[in-house]
Write a protein that holds these residues in place. Structure first.
Motif, mmCIF file in Angstrom:
data_model
loop_
_atom_site.group_PDB
_atom_site.id
_atom_site.type_symbol
_atom_site.label_atom_id
_atom_site.label_comp_id
_atom_site.label_asym_id
_atom_site.label_seq_id
_atom_site.Cartn_x
_atom_site.Cartn_y
_atom_site.Cartn_z
ATOM 1 N N GLN A 75 -2.217 5.161 27.996
ATOM 2 C CA GLN A 75 -1.398 6.370 28.084
ATOM 3 C C GLN A 75 -0.583 6.588 26.818
ATOM 4 O OE1 GLN A 75 0.976 5.951 31.607
ATOM 5 N NE2 GLN A 75 -0.766 6.102 33.009
ATOM 6 N N ASP A 76 -0.041 5.507 26.287
ATOM 7 C CA ASP A 76 0.863 5.605 25.140
ATOM 8 C C ASP A 76 0.124 5.800 23.821
ATOM 9 O OD1 ASP A 76 3.123 5.488 23.558
ATOM 10 O OD2 ASP A 76 3.176 3.309 23.519
ATOM 11 N N LEU A 77 -0.933 5.014 23.616
ATOM 12 C CA LEU A 77 -1.624 4.993 22.325
ATOM 13 C C LEU A 77 -2.964 5.709 22.330
ATOM 14 C CD1 LEU A 77 -0.980 1.206 21.589
ATOM 15 C CD2 LEU A 77 0.295 3.130 20.647
ATOM 16 N N ARG A 112 -7.243 0.459 11.625
ATOM 17 C CA ARG A 112 -6.230 -0.481 11.134
ATOM 18 C C ARG A 112 -5.089 0.268 10.456
ATOM 19 N NH1 ARG A 112 -8.054 -5.400 7.638
ATOM 20 N NH2 ARG A 112 -5.987 -6.101 8.209
ATOM 21 N N GLY A 113 -5.441 1.313 9.697
ATOM 22 C CA GLY A 113 -4.413 2.117 9.051
ATOM 23 C C GLY A 113 -3.532 2.820 10.073
ATOM 24 N N LEU A 114 -4.163 3.366 11.128
ATOM 25 C CA LEU A 114 -3.393 4.015 12.193
ATOM 26 C C LEU A 114 -2.480 3.001 12.870
ATOM 27 C CD1 LEU A 114 -2.727 6.331 14.116
ATOM 28 C CD2 LEU A 114 -4.809 5.763 15.409
ATOM 29 N N ARG A 115 -3.007 1.816 13.158
ATOM 30 C CA ARG A 115 -2.202 0.775 13.789
ATOM 31 C C ARG A 115 -1.005 0.419 12.922
ATOM 32 N NH1 ARG A 115 -4.725 -5.157 14.469
ATOM 33 N NH2 ARG A 115 -4.696 -4.949 12.204
ATOM 34 N N ARG A 116 -1.230 0.317 11.608
ATOM 35 C CA ARG A 116 -0.143 -0.019 10.689
ATOM 36 C C ARG A 116 0.949 1.045 10.729
ATOM 37 N NH1 ARG A 116 -3.353 -1.806 6.920
ATOM 38 N NH2 ARG A 116 -3.662 0.223 5.949
ATOM 39 N N ASP A 117 0.542 2.327 10.736
ATOM 40 C CA ASP A 117 1.523 3.423 10.772
ATOM 41 C C ASP A 117 2.313 3.409 12.076
ATOM 42 O OD1 ASP A 117 0.623 4.206 8.304
ATOM 43 O OD2 ASP A 117 -0.708 5.779 9.066
ATOM 44 N N PRO A 132 2.085 -5.228 13.935
ATOM 45 C CA PRO A 132 0.878 -4.485 14.311
ATOM 46 C C PRO A 132 0.077 -5.113 15.442
ATOM 47 C CG PRO A 132 1.100 -4.507 11.948
ATOM 48 C CD PRO A 132 2.163 -5.420 12.476
ATOM 49 N N TYR A 133 0.069 -6.461 15.552
ATOM 50 C CA TYR A 133 -0.746 -7.063 16.606
ATOM 51 C C TYR A 133 -0.231 -6.723 17.996
ATOM 52 C CZ TYR A 133 2.774 -10.826 16.955
ATOM 53 O OH TYR A 133 3.924 -11.548 17.128
ATOM 54 N N LEU A 134 1.044 -6.261 18.084
ATOM 55 C CA LEU A 134 1.565 -5.832 19.377
ATOM 56 C C LEU A 134 1.063 -4.443 19.762
ATOM 57 C CD1 LEU A 134 5.260 -7.110 19.376
ATOM 58 C CD2 LEU A 134 3.233 -8.115 20.430
ATOM 59 N N VAL A 135 0.540 -3.709 18.782
ATOM 60 C CA VAL A 135 -0.106 -2.424 19.086
ATOM 61 C C VAL A 135 -1.499 -2.727 19.633
ATOM 62 C CG1 VAL A 135 -0.918 -0.227 18.133
ATOM 63 C CG2 VAL A 135 1.229 -1.216 17.317
ATOM 64 N N PHE A 136 -2.366 -3.269 18.791
ATOM 65 C CA PHE A 136 -3.686 -3.773 19.199
ATOM 66 C C PHE A 136 -4.063 -4.873 18.233
ATOM 67 C CE2 PHE A 136 -4.658 0.567 21.112
ATOM 68 C CZ PHE A 136 -4.634 0.118 22.421
ATOM 69 N N CYS A 184 3.372 -8.915 8.995
ATOM 70 C CA CYS A 184 3.881 -7.878 9.902
ATOM 71 C C CYS A 184 2.991 -6.633 9.919
ATOM 72 C CB CYS A 184 5.303 -7.496 9.504
ATOM 73 S SG CYS A 184 6.500 -8.834 9.741
ATOM 74 N N LEU A 185 2.249 -6.387 8.850
ATOM 75 C CA LEU A 185 1.371 -5.219 8.802
ATOM 76 C C LEU A 185 -0.001 -5.492 9.415
ATOM 77 C CD1 LEU A 185 2.162 -3.792 5.253
ATOM 78 C CD2 LEU A 185 2.848 -2.866 7.464
#
Length: 278
Positions: A255-257, A206-211, A220-224, A63-64
């Motif tokens: 726009q979001d990220l 990667r750390g930002l994506r995890r947060d 996290p893969y749904l973020v990028f 999940c991370l």
């Protein structure tokens, strides 16, 4: 003959039951290690409970986003699922793996499976990789096993949709054993795409994506995914327009990220300038 087959013939019934129970536990341990779905969900379901949150726990390695996504999961899954179908859904994971890798075994020759269109489709992949992806497809319920003593692979309804290209699928790369001399933080291997990835920036992103994933309660893969992060770490966009031009970034995500990731990229550039200053 299999261990269970010999046991049914030679051992007392109680010993056979104990052996079967131990093999079931061993199978559960193997599933936990090889099916890259939420670890918390697997444990909860093993003990007959349900995970109330959405797709995952947001805390395990899956999940991370600490695992690497396969770049072409749809094609891989379609090849594997087609291999199961070509084997008439009457064979187990080991046999299907051997067929897909183009192995020359007596069982394959006896069944005539060396003449299948799927024979050797994944001959450039290792046995561990193909078997690992089969386990992942089982974990995602695109494949199911039938039978206890000699389990065979069968497609579920969602597996049929994946094979037909009607449903997306995610597959993770099978981790390879690292030597003792391997660097703790290896540079992402995207060189074949001509990317000069900044490893430090990649890890920061990667750390930002995890947060962000934790805050939103999503995997996290749904973020990028890692491939998009590698593009960002290679091209280092500093404007919204440049950020939108990165492969894997759409207008909504820009726009979001975009503001958070652009700030992280600028902060990394600033720290590099301070480090290189005399």
């Amino acid at each position: 003959k299999s261990i269970l087959e010999r046991s049914h013939q030679e051992a007392p019934a109680e010993d056979v039951r104990v052996l079967e129970a131990n093999l079931d536990r061993l199978g559960g341990m193997m599933n936990f290690a090889t099916r890259f779905v939420c670890r918390h969900r697997q444990l909860a379901e093993y003990f007959g409970q349900k995970l109330e949150s959405g797709e995952g726990c947001g805390a395990c390695d899956v999940c991370l986003g600490e695992l690497t996504l396969e770049p072409e999961p749809q094609i891989l899954a379609q090849k594997i699922l087609s291999g199961v179908v070509r084997c008439e859904q009457r064979y187990g994971a080991s046999h299907v793996t051997a067929v897909l890798r183009g192995a020359s075994t007596a069982a394959i020759k006896r069944a005539g499976h060396d003449g299948l269109s799927t024979y050797g489709l994944l001959r450039d992949r290792t046995q561990g990789e193909v078997r690992g992806w089969i386990d992942q497809l089982i974990g995602q319920d695109h494949l199911r096993t039938a039978g206890d003593r000699y389990p065979t692979l069968q497609l579920s309804a969602s597996g049929v949709e994946v094979m037909r290209g009607e449903r997306d699928v995610v597959l993770f790369a099978i981790p390879k054993a690292k030597g003792k001399s391997s660097a703790r933080k290896a540079k992402p291997s995207f060189e074949e795409e001509g990317l000069d990835v900044d490893s430090d920036l990649f890890e920061a992103l990667r750390g930002l994506r995890r947060d962000l994933a934790r805050e939103r309660g999503v995997p996290p893969y749904l973020v990028f995914n890692d491939r998009t992060l590698a593009q960002l770490a290679a091209h280092k966009p500093t404007t919204p327009e440049a950020f939108l031009g990165i492969k894997g970034v759409g207008e909504k995500k820009a726009q979001d990220l975009g503001p958070a990731f652009l700030e992280a990229i600028r902060a990394h550039a600033g720290s590099q300038e301070r480090t290189s200053a005399p």
